[in-house]
Structure formats: C-alpha cells, structure tokens
Design a protein around this motif. Structure first.
Motif, PDB file in Angstrom:
ATOM      1  N   GLY A  57       0.810  -1.205   0.000  1.00  0.00           N
ATOM      2  CA  GLY A  57       0.000   0.000   0.000  1.00  0.00           C
ATOM      3  C   GLY A  57       0.846   1.258   0.000  1.00  0.00           C
ATOM      4  O   GLY A  57       2.074   1.205   0.073  1.00  0.00           O
ATOM      5  N   THR A  58       0.181   2.391  -0.100  1.00  0.00           N
ATOM      6  CA  THR A  58       0.873   3.668  -0.063  1.00  0.00           C
ATOM      7  C   THR A  58       0.475   4.438   1.186  1.00  0.00           C
ATOM      8  O   THR A  58      -0.655   4.354   1.653  1.00  0.00           O
ATOM      9  N   MET A  59       1.438   5.195   1.714  1.00  0.00           N
ATOM     10  CA  MET A  59       1.231   5.947   2.952  1.00  0.00           C
ATOM     11  C   MET A  59       1.627   7.393   2.705  1.00  0.00           C
ATOM     12  O   MET A  59       2.692   7.665   2.157  1.00  0.00           O
ATOM     13  N   ARG A  60       0.750   8.311   3.093  1.00  0.00           N
ATOM     14  CA  ARG A  60       1.054   9.740   2.974  1.00  0.00           C
ATOM     15  C   ARG A  60       0.543  10.442   4.206  1.00  0.00           C
ATOM     16  O   ARG A  60      -0.501  10.086   4.747  1.00  0.00           O
ATOM     17  N   SER A  61       1.280  11.453   4.651  1.00  0.00           N
ATOM     18  CA  SER A  61       0.883  12.220   5.830  1.00  0.00           C
ATOM     19  C   SER A  61       0.713  13.693   5.478  1.00  0.00           C
ATOM     20  O   SER A  61       1.570  14.270   4.799  1.00  0.00           O
ATOM     21  N   ASP A  62      -0.375  14.258   5.923  1.00  0.00           N
ATOM     22  CA  ASP A  62      -0.573  15.704   5.867  1.00  0.00           C
ATOM     23  C   ASP A  62      -0.130  16.249   7.230  1.00  0.00           C
ATOM     24  O   ASP A  62      -0.818  16.052   8.238  1.00  0.00           O
ATOM     25  N   VAL A  63       1.049  16.875   7.253  1.00  0.00           N
ATOM     26  CA  VAL A  63       1.594  17.384   8.512  1.00  0.00           C
ATOM     27  C   VAL A  63       0.893  18.703   8.839  1.00  0.00           C
ATOM     28  O   VAL A  63       1.130  19.723   8.200  1.00  0.00           O
ATOM     29  N   ARG A  64       0.041  18.653   9.833  1.00  0.00           N
ATOM     30  CA  ARG A  64      -0.771  19.820  10.175  1.00  0.00           C
ATOM     31  C   ARG A  64      -0.109  20.703  11.223  1.00  0.00           C
ATOM     32  O   ARG A  64      -0.440  21.883  11.356  1.00  0.00           O
ATOM     33  N   ARG A  65       0.843  20.140  11.954  1.00  0.00           N
ATOM     34  CA  ARG A  65       1.549  20.912  12.973  1.00  0.00           C
ATOM     35  C   ARG A  65       2.866  20.229  13.286  1.00  0.00           C
ATOM     36  O   ARG A  65       2.915  19.023  13.481  1.00  0.00           O
ATOM     37  N   LEU A  66       3.940  20.995  13.309  1.00  0.00           N
ATOM     38  CA  LEU A  66       5.260  20.487  13.681  1.00  0.00           C
ATOM     39  C   LEU A  66       6.016  21.657  14.313  1.00  0.00           C
ATOM     40  O   LEU A  66       6.495  22.547  13.620  1.00  0.00           O
ATOM     41  N   GLU A  67       6.078  21.650  15.647  1.00  0.00           N
ATOM     42  CA  GLU A  67       6.707  22.774  16.327  1.00  0.00           C
ATOM     43  C   GLU A  67       7.161  22.382  17.735  1.00  0.00           C
ATOM     44  O   GLU A  67       6.826  21.317  18.247  1.00  0.00           O
ATOM     45  N   ARG A  68       7.939  23.288  18.327  1.00  0.00           N
ATOM     46  CA  ARG A  68       8.400  23.116  19.706  1.00  0.00           C
ATOM     47  C   ARG A  68       7.417  23.801  20.643  1.00  0.00           C
ATOM     48  O   ARG A  68       7.045  24.963  20.435  1.00  0.00           O
ATOM     49  N   VAL A  69       6.984  23.071  21.688  1.00  0.00           N
ATOM     50  CA  VAL A  69       6.020  23.615  22.643  1.00  0.00           C
ATOM     51  C   VAL A  69       6.418  23.157  24.045  1.00  0.00           C
ATOM     52  O   VAL A  69       7.161  22.186  24.209  1.00  0.00           O
ATOM     53  N   PRO A  70       5.940  23.837  25.089  1.00  0.00           N
ATOM     54  CA  PRO A  70       6.175  23.355  26.458  1.00  0.00           C
ATOM     55  C   PRO A  70       5.288  22.151  26.754  1.00  0.00           C
ATOM     56  O   PRO A  70       4.130  22.101  26.342  1.00  0.00           O
ATOM     57  N   ALA A  71       5.825  21.189  27.469  1.00  0.00           N
ATOM     58  CA  ALA A  71       5.084  19.966  27.775  1.00  0.00           C
ATOM     59  C   ALA A  71       3.965  20.246  28.771  1.00  0.00           C
ATOM     60  O   ALA A  71       4.174  20.907  29.783  1.00  0.00           O
TER      61      ALA A  71
ATOM     62  N   ILE B  12       9.511  13.822  32.011  1.00  0.00           N
ATOM     63  CA  ILE B  12      10.189  15.110  32.043  1.00  0.00           C
ATOM     64  C   ILE B  12       9.362  16.046  32.902  1.00  0.00           C
ATOM     65  O   ILE B  12       8.263  15.696  33.362  1.00  0.00           O
ATOM     66  N   ALA B  13       9.854  17.246  33.126  1.00  0.00           N
ATOM     67  CA  ALA B  13       9.136  18.209  33.953  1.00  0.00           C
ATOM     68  C   ALA B  13       8.107  18.967  33.115  1.00  0.00           C
ATOM     69  O   ALA B  13       8.360  19.262  31.938  1.00  0.00           O
ATOM     70  N   PRO B  14       6.956  19.279  33.680  1.00  0.00           N
ATOM     71  CA  PRO B  14       5.994  20.122  32.957  1.00  0.00           C
ATOM     72  C   PRO B  14       6.660  21.429  32.515  1.00  0.00           C
ATOM     73  O   PRO B  14       7.400  22.041  33.276  1.00  0.00           O
ATOM     74  N   GLY B  15       6.408  21.805  31.297  1.00  0.00           N
ATOM     75  CA  GLY B  15       7.019  23.013  30.752  1.00  0.00           C
ATOM     76  C   GLY B  15       8.298  22.757  29.993  1.00  0.00           C
ATOM     77  O   GLY B  15       8.766  23.633  29.245  1.00  0.00           O
ATOM     78  N   ASP B  16       8.912  21.571  30.160  1.00  0.00           N
ATOM     79  CA  ASP B  16      10.101  21.245  29.372  1.00  0.00           C
ATOM     80  C   ASP B  16       9.740  21.220  27.888  1.00  0.00           C
ATOM     81  O   ASP B  16       8.614  20.853  27.517  1.00  0.00           O
ATOM     82  N   PRO B  17      10.678  21.576  27.004  1.00  0.00           N
ATOM     83  CA  PRO B  17      10.342  21.626  25.577  1.00  0.00           C
ATOM     84  C   PRO B  17      10.138  20.237  24.977  1.00  0.00           C
ATOM     85  O   PRO B  17      10.912  19.307  25.240  1.00  0.00           O
ATOM     86  N   VAL B  18       9.095  20.115  24.190  1.00  0.00           N
ATOM     87  CA  VAL B  18       8.834  18.894  23.432  1.00  0.00           C
ATOM     88  C   VAL B  18       8.494  19.287  21.991  1.00  0.00           C
ATOM     89  O   VAL B  18       8.105  20.419  21.713  1.00  0.00           O
TER      90      VAL B  18
END
Length: 263
Positions: free
Chosen positions: A102-116, A126-132
């Motif tokens: 089969g074929t697989m494709r992804s529509d990347v709707r969000r890719l960013e650094r945020v606080p956990a 990890i600690a709350p607020g650490d970057p993920v």
C-alpha cells in the motif's frame, strides 16, 4: 450471467460456498473496492441458488466487513482493513502499510516546539514546561484518510526533526537511521470512542462514528520514554492483531497488557 458452479453434494452450506466464492472474486480483483456487487437476483441466476442463500451470504460478508449494504443501492466492496501488529514486531503504520504494497502519505498539520503539558510530561518522564516537539498528522492509506495522530517527543532528543519533511517518511525509521534513537518496546491502550467533530471532519466520517483511540508510550532499551502519541483510527477501516501467550505460574491479571507497535 453465466451460471457458476457450487458443490451441491458438499456438507458445506451453500451460503458459505457462495460467500467464499465472492471473497475469492474480491481477492482476485474481479470485484474491487468501491464496486457494486451483482444484485441479489443476478447472484441467484448466476449461482443457481435461492434468494435466502444469497441474503445469508451477503449478511455474513457485511458482518465481516467485506461489503457495505446501502438501502436502495445494493452491496459495495469495502477497502481492505489495515492490520497493525501489537506484538509480533515493533513496527509503525508506515511499515505495516508499505509491507503489504500500500501507499502511505501524511498531511503534517503541525510540527513545532512547545512546552510539555502535565500529561505529556508524565508520559515522557520530564518536567511540565520542558520543551517537546509536537507532530500532528492526518495520515492517508492508499489516499483514504485513515488516522489522526498527535505525537510528542522530547525536544533534546531530536531538535532537527523540526526541519524534516514527514509527508512520506516513516517517523520510526527517521528516528533510528538519522538520529540514532532506538525504540525497543512500548505500551498501548486501545478503546472505542465516538469521533469528535474535528476528528470526524478530518477522517471524512460522521461526528459520533466509532473510532479506535490509541494512546501509546514508546521506550528506548534503557527504559527511557522517547515518544508519546494519541491516535484516532477510523473504526470501519482499521483492526489490530494481538498475540496472546499463556505462561504457567504467572498470576492472572484482569488487565490485558501487550507490547505495542508504533505509528
């Protein structure tokens, strides 16, 4: 239509023989996903059986998910369900789909650094607020919207992931081959829930339709969490295979715990 032969002297019920004949036609491409099957009367004439036999065969095909019956329109062949293995090997959906051609494709709707958030931090130890890194994808199998998956990874593990194009790449293969992150095992919870409005819209299903909600945390060989994801799979197109093992001397546990495949 040319009459097909069923074995009337067999102990196998006629409806089951007809069911298997139709499945064989589907597997061989005579009837493809989306095709309308011959009508009940056409099947009666083609196979020389009664309408009762035809209706029972179609009912069994509907129960097994091979066809969908639409009032006033007929019976239609459904796309094959994608199986994700929960134990045999630690693979992702990308590997499972491509391994069957089969074929697989992804529509990347969000890719960013945020606080956990506290929930994500607890899963990744990890600690709350650490970057993920948060990765939100709408994933298509053979160009059919299949699953909405939101993945979280500790930012320190792979900051370069923010620059990657994940439209056609396997996340697991990328983590292993480029960033040296080995995912050894995981734990997963699966439950059936009604689709929220946003998920239903993304997957092209009605709000409230059943989806399989998966939450999973994956671990490196040393036990360190490296990935947490939540995925909403279309319930009408997905299934999960689980291998169960009985071990003597192991106390019974009311909870089923399995190692999991990833996304």
């Amino acid at each position: 239509m040319t009459q097909q032969r069923l074995d009337r002297d067999s102990f196998v019920p006629m409806y089951y023989q007809l069911q298997q004949a139709l499945i064989s036609d589907m597997d061989e491409g005579v009837h493809r996903p989306g095709d309308r099957l011959p009508s009940e009367s056409e099947l009666c004439d083609s196979y020389g059986v009664s309408r009762t036999v035809v209706r029972q065969a179609l009912r069994e095909l509907e129960i097994s998910g091979r066809i969908v019956r639409r009032k006033g329109q007929g019976s239609f062949v459904t796309p094959p369900k994608t199986s994700e293995r929960l134990v045999q090997t630690l693979t992702g959906l990308h590997e499972d789909v491509t391994s069957r051609g089969g074929t697989m494709r992804s529509d990347v709707r969000r890719l960013e650094r945020v606080p956990a958030t506290p929930e994500v931090a607890a899963e990744l130890a990890i600690a709350p607020g650490d970057p993920v890194i948060v990765l939100d994808r709408l994933r298509f199998v053979d160009e059919i919207p299949w699953v909405v998956v939101v993945t979280y990874l500790p930012y320190a593990l792979c900051p370069g992931l923010l620059e990657e194009d994940l439209t056609h790449q396997s996340l697991y293969a990328l983590l292993e081959d480029k960033y040296g992150i080995e995912i050894s095992w995981g734990r997963r919870q699966v439950e059936a829930v009604p689709a929220p409005a946003a998920v239903g819209q993304a997957l092209d299903i009605r709000r409230g339709s059943p989806v399989l909600l998966l939450s999973s945390t994956s671990y490196a060989p040393d036990g360190r969490p490296v990935e947490y994801f939540v995925a909403s799979h279309r319930g009408d197109l997905s299934r999960f295979e689980v291998r169960l093992e009985r071990r003597r001397g192991v106390p019974r546990n009311p909870l089923l715990t399995v190692q999991s495949a990833g996304t």
